[in-house]
Design a protein around this motif. Sequence first.
Motif, PDB file in Angstrom:
ATOM      1  N   LYS A 167       0.821  -1.217   0.000  1.00 32.40           N
ATOM      2  CA  LYS A 167       0.000   0.000   0.000  1.00 32.40           C
ATOM      3  C   LYS A 167       0.855   1.268   0.000  1.00 32.40           C
ATOM      4  CE  LYS A 167      -3.872   0.317   0.240  1.00 32.40           C
ATOM      5  NZ  LYS A 167      -4.890   0.454  -0.837  1.00 32.40           N
ATOM      6  N   GLY A 168       2.157   1.116   0.194  1.00 32.35           N
ATOM      7  CA  GLY A 168       3.049   2.266   0.144  1.00 32.35           C
ATOM      8  C   GLY A 168       3.043   3.126   1.391  1.00 32.35           C
ATOM      9  N   TYR A 169       2.675   2.561   2.536  1.00 34.48           N
ATOM     10  CA  TYR A 169       2.743   3.330   3.783  1.00 34.48           C
ATOM     11  C   TYR A 169       4.215   3.604   4.117  1.00 34.48           C
ATOM     12  CZ  TYR A 169      -2.102   1.721   4.259  1.00 34.48           C
ATOM     13  OH  TYR A 169      -3.432   1.454   4.035  1.00 34.48           O
ATOM     14  N   LYS A 170       4.586   4.873   4.127  1.00 36.10           N
ATOM     15  CA  LYS A 170       6.003   5.227   4.242  1.00 36.10           C
ATOM     16  C   LYS A 170       6.569   4.996   5.628  1.00 36.10           C
ATOM     17  CE  LYS A 170       5.975   8.572   0.453  1.00 36.10           C
ATOM     18  NZ  LYS A 170       6.229   9.978   0.049  1.00 36.10           N
ATOM     19  N   ASN A 171       5.732   5.112   6.647  1.00 36.44           N
ATOM     20  CA  ASN A 171       6.221   4.855   8.001  1.00 36.44           C
ATOM     21  C   ASN A 171       5.104   4.246   8.848  1.00 36.44           C
ATOM     22  OD1 ASN A 171       4.649   7.153   8.726  1.00 36.44           O
ATOM     23  ND2 ASN A 171       6.386   8.485   8.287  1.00 36.44           N
ATOM     24  N   ALA A 172       5.519   3.561   9.915  1.00 36.10           N
ATOM     25  CA  ALA A 172       4.556   2.869  10.755  1.00 36.10           C
ATOM     26  C   ALA A 172       5.000   2.883  12.206  1.00 36.10           C
ATOM     27  CB  ALA A 172       4.377   1.420  10.286  1.00 36.10           C
ATOM     28  N   PHE A 173       4.011   2.955  13.088  1.00 36.51           N
ATOM     29  CA  PHE A 173       4.205   2.837  14.524  1.00 36.51           C
ATOM     30  C   PHE A 173       3.721   1.437  14.887  1.00 36.51           C
ATOM     31  CE2 PHE A 173       4.298   5.243  18.645  1.00 36.51           C
ATOM     32  CZ  PHE A 173       3.838   4.238  19.485  1.00 36.51           C
ATOM     33  N   ILE A 174       4.534   0.639  15.597  1.00 34.99           N
ATOM     34  CA  ILE A 174       4.138  -0.737  15.900  1.00 34.99           C
ATOM     35  C   ILE A 174       4.157  -0.961  17.409  1.00 34.99           C
ATOM     36  CG2 ILE A 174       4.883  -1.584  13.651  1.00 34.99           C
ATOM     37  CD1 ILE A 174       7.379  -2.720  14.901  1.00 34.99           C
ATOM     38  N   ILE A 175       3.179  -1.740  17.893  1.00 31.83           N
ATOM     39  CA  ILE A 175       3.021  -1.927  19.333  1.00 31.83           C
ATOM     40  C   ILE A 175       2.498  -3.326  19.638  1.00 31.83           C
ATOM     41  CG2 ILE A 175       0.750  -0.785  19.215  1.00 31.83           C
ATOM     42  CD1 ILE A 175       1.131   0.065  22.139  1.00 31.83           C
ATOM     43  N   ALA A 176       3.005  -3.934  20.711  1.00 32.79           N
ATOM     44  CA  ALA A 176       2.570  -5.257  21.164  1.00 32.79           C
ATOM     45  C   ALA A 176       2.883  -5.391  22.648  1.00 32.79           C
ATOM     46  CB  ALA A 176       3.287  -6.354  20.373  1.00 32.79           C
ATOM     47  N   PRO A 177       2.280  -6.354  23.352  1.00 29.04           N
ATOM     48  CA  PRO A 177       2.625  -6.593  24.757  1.00 29.04           C
ATOM     49  C   PRO A 177       4.019  -7.200  24.871  1.00 29.04           C
ATOM     50  CG  PRO A 177       0.532  -7.640  24.161  1.00 29.04           C
ATOM     51  CD  PRO A 177       1.199  -7.252  22.901  1.00 29.04           C
ATOM     52  N   ASN A 178       4.648  -6.967  25.987  1.00 26.08           N
ATOM     53  CA  ASN A 178       6.017  -7.432  26.209  1.00 26.08           C
ATOM     54  C   ASN A 178       6.033  -8.869  26.749  1.00 26.08           C
ATOM     55  OD1 ASN A 178       8.771  -7.474  26.384  1.00 26.08           O
ATOM     56  ND2 ASN A 178       8.876  -6.257  28.260  1.00 26.08           N
ATOM     57  N   TYR A 179       5.842  -9.817  25.847  1.00 27.58           N
ATOM     58  CA  TYR A 179       5.982 -11.241  26.162  1.00 27.58           C
ATOM     59  C   TYR A 179       6.365 -11.951  24.871  1.00 27.58           C
ATOM     60  CZ  TYR A 179       1.343 -12.591  24.253  1.00 27.58           C
ATOM     61  OH  TYR A 179       0.264 -12.840  23.445  1.00 27.58           O
ATOM     62  N   PRO A 180       6.711 -13.259  24.887  1.00 26.44           N
ATOM     63  CA  PRO A 180       7.291 -13.881  23.688  1.00 26.44           C
ATOM     64  C   PRO A 180       6.484 -13.685  22.413  1.00 26.44           C
ATOM     65  CG  PRO A 180       7.608 -15.325  25.553  1.00 26.44           C
ATOM     66  CD  PRO A 180       6.758 -14.182  26.047  1.00 26.44           C
ATOM     67  N   ALA A 181       5.173 -13.865  22.470  1.00 29.64           N
ATOM     68  CA  ALA A 181       4.374 -13.707  21.254  1.00 29.64           C
ATOM     69  C   ALA A 181       4.404 -12.275  20.743  1.00 29.64           C
ATOM     70  CB  ALA A 181       2.932 -14.145  21.495  1.00 29.64           C
ATOM     71  N   GLY A 182       4.359 -11.301  21.660  1.00 33.91           N
ATOM     72  CA  GLY A 182       4.400  -9.907  21.237  1.00 33.91           C
ATOM     73  C   GLY A 182       5.667  -9.589  20.463  1.00 33.91           C
ATOM     74  N   ARG A 183       6.793 -10.099  20.950  1.00 33.26           N
ATOM     75  CA  ARG A 183       8.063  -9.855  20.261  1.00 33.26           C
ATOM     76  C   ARG A 183       8.107 -10.571  18.915  1.00 33.26           C
ATOM     77  NH1 ARG A 183       9.393 -10.113  25.744  1.00 33.26           N
ATOM     78  NH2 ARG A 183       9.943 -12.329  25.694  1.00 33.26           N
ATOM     79  N   ASP A 184       7.581 -11.806  18.869  1.00 34.78           N
ATOM     80  CA  ASP A 184       7.514 -12.528  17.595  1.00 34.78           C
ATOM     81  C   ASP A 184       6.681 -11.767  16.574  1.00 34.78           C
ATOM     82  OD1 ASP A 184       9.080 -14.664  18.392  1.00 34.78           O
ATOM     83  OD2 ASP A 184       7.402 -16.033  18.741  1.00 34.78           O
ATOM     84  N   HIS A 185       5.530 -11.274  16.994  1.00 30.48           N
ATOM     85  CA  HIS A 185       4.613 -10.626  16.058  1.00 30.48           C
ATOM     86  C   HIS A 185       5.218  -9.358  15.446  1.00 30.48           C
ATOM     87  CE1 HIS A 185       1.045 -13.163  16.277  1.00 30.48           C
ATOM     88  NE2 HIS A 185       1.297 -13.329  17.560  1.00 30.48           N
ATOM     89  N   LEU A 186       5.860  -8.561  16.261  1.00 30.99           N
ATOM     90  CA  LEU A 186       6.465  -7.340  15.698  1.00 30.99           C
ATOM     91  C   LEU A 186       7.684  -7.670  14.843  1.00 30.99           C
ATOM     92  CD1 LEU A 186       6.088  -4.592  18.438  1.00 30.99           C
ATOM     93  CD2 LEU A 186       4.469  -5.403  16.712  1.00 30.99           C
ATOM     94  N   THR A 187       8.409  -8.729  15.205  1.00 35.04           N
ATOM     95  CA  THR A 187       9.522  -9.180  14.355  1.00 35.04           C
ATOM     96  C   THR A 187       9.006  -9.571  12.982  1.00 35.04           C
ATOM     97  OG1 THR A 187      10.827  -9.943  16.238  1.00 35.04           O
ATOM     98  CG2 THR A 187      11.332 -10.917  14.104  1.00 35.04           C
ATOM     99  N   GLY A 188       7.871 -10.254  12.958  1.00 36.76           N
ATOM    100  CA  GLY A 188       7.277 -10.665  11.680  1.00 36.76           C
ATOM    101  C   GLY A 188       6.903  -9.470  10.826  1.00 36.76           C
ATOM    102  N   PHE A 189       6.277  -8.467  11.431  1.00 32.83           N
ATOM    103  CA  PHE A 189       5.892  -7.267  10.669  1.00 32.83           C
ATOM    104  C   PHE A 189       7.123  -6.614  10.062  1.00 32.83           C
ATOM    105  CE2 PHE A 189       5.036  -2.768  10.135  1.00 32.83           C
ATOM    106  CZ  PHE A 189       3.807  -2.777   9.475  1.00 32.83           C
ATOM    107  N   LYS A 190       8.168  -6.430  10.855  1.00 41.83           N
ATOM    108  CA  LYS A 190       9.377  -5.758  10.368  1.00 41.83           C
ATOM    109  C   LYS A 190      10.063  -6.552   9.252  1.00 41.83           C
ATOM    110  CE  LYS A 190      11.227  -5.432  14.460  1.00 41.83           C
ATOM    111  NZ  LYS A 190      12.267  -5.143  15.484  1.00 41.83           N
ATOM    112  N   ARG A 191       9.912  -7.862   9.274  1.00 44.96           N
ATOM    113  CA  ARG A 191      10.579  -8.696   8.268  1.00 44.96           C
ATOM    114  C   ARG A 191      10.072  -8.382   6.862  1.00 44.96           C
ATOM    115  NH1 ARG A 191       9.738 -13.396  10.601  1.00 44.96           N
ATOM    116  NH2 ARG A 191      11.751 -13.414  11.668  1.00 44.96           N
ATOM    117  N   ARG A 192       8.815  -8.039   6.709  1.00 48.47           N
ATOM    118  CA  ARG A 192       8.231  -7.811   5.379  1.00 48.47           C
ATOM    119  C   ARG A 192       7.953  -6.334   5.082  1.00 48.47           C
ATOM    120  NH1 ARG A 192       6.810 -11.815   1.242  1.00 48.47           N
ATOM    121  NH2 ARG A 192       7.400 -13.797   2.180  1.00 48.47           N
TER     122      ARG A 192
END
Length: 399
Positions: A167-192
């Motif tokens: 979609k061409g979103y130039k920047n993004a703010f990302i947020i999740a809870p501080n536990y293993p799944a939260g860290r995995d989920h934001l890692t996944g977003f940043k990967r793509r």
Amino acid sequence: MPSQSVFKASPLSRLAIVAALACSQWAAAHAADAIKVGVALDISGPFATGGAEARDGINLAAKLLGNKLGGLPAEFIQMDTAGSPDQAKQAVDRLIQQSKISFFTGPTPSNVALAVGPALFAAKVPFITSNPGPSQYAGAQCNPYFFGLSYQNDTWDEAAGQHATDKGYKNAFIIAPNYPAGRDHLTGFKRRYKGEVVAEVYSKVGQLDYAAELAEMRASKPAAVYFFLPGAMGINFIKQFVASGLSKDTVLVTSPASADEDTIAAVGEPMLGLFSTSQWSHDLPGAANQKFVSEFRKAYNRYPTFYAAQAYDAILAMDAAVRDVKGKVDDKPALLKALKAANFESVRGPFKYGNNNFPVQDYYLRVIGKNAQGQTTNKTLTTVLKGHSDAYHEQCRMK
């Protein structure tokens, strides 16, 4: 001296007693022979919404199967773990040692899955997850007794990151809870995601007030906000985000953990226009999915969520495996082979595992809008990732 009555059974009575004892012994043996499934769910605590949905999916599958697995009597022993790793470990120890379970499913959060896995693996009890897909079990710590039937944590978010890039979103703010799944989920977003991440924020598990985070978003002016905040966390975040006025200029993107029918029911119309990426949706056209959705709505008078769909699939996976090993669940190599074959009709359509026992599957883009009946619900728009494998499978030594 008190009189004593002596009961003397007639020959016919004695035969009846023997027959009754034989029947009770057969019933006890029959119950002992039932295939036992340990079910650890989070019916209370911060993940209670997902736990209740999973419970309903499991109960529906069990009902439709006549409380049998592979045609054999089954017992589903359900325990509330309240999102607590310590409470879950105690429950799993009881299920293994006292109940002698043949299968295990649940819980909702990844930290609990990581806590109970070692005991299950040591006891050679297959763990068919009804939700969490921690990166550890997908990669170097993969185990033949763990089946990530739902998804690997990063994958929803890889699809979301791909969508945000497309979609061409130039920047993004990302947020999740501080536990293993939260860290995995934001890692996944940043990967793509190929744009700039202006902030990566980890909130407290169970947090319900996001005033500070919303102020930070307002200051950073992102084109998009990606959030993974399951249950009540997501409900409160969405309400506060829309009430703050940020939705006028910022696109919200999330996973089904904050955009499925349970959250919609709690939030209502502020959900309209919210995008999410998921491996399942209630409007997927397959016959198995439409049967599941129809039966779920008949039983509970609402649309199911992905939690319910995955839990339902988990029971169908066990049913197929028991059928394929002809009830010989103590033959562990045969049982693992049958589980890996996944000879069941998934609500997602054709289903297969990768080498690490996590799914190779499609991920869809959905948007929340009004259906023909005026209900606020999800609509599937397109396939973002097709036949997608998680990023960790190459680290897994299993073939």
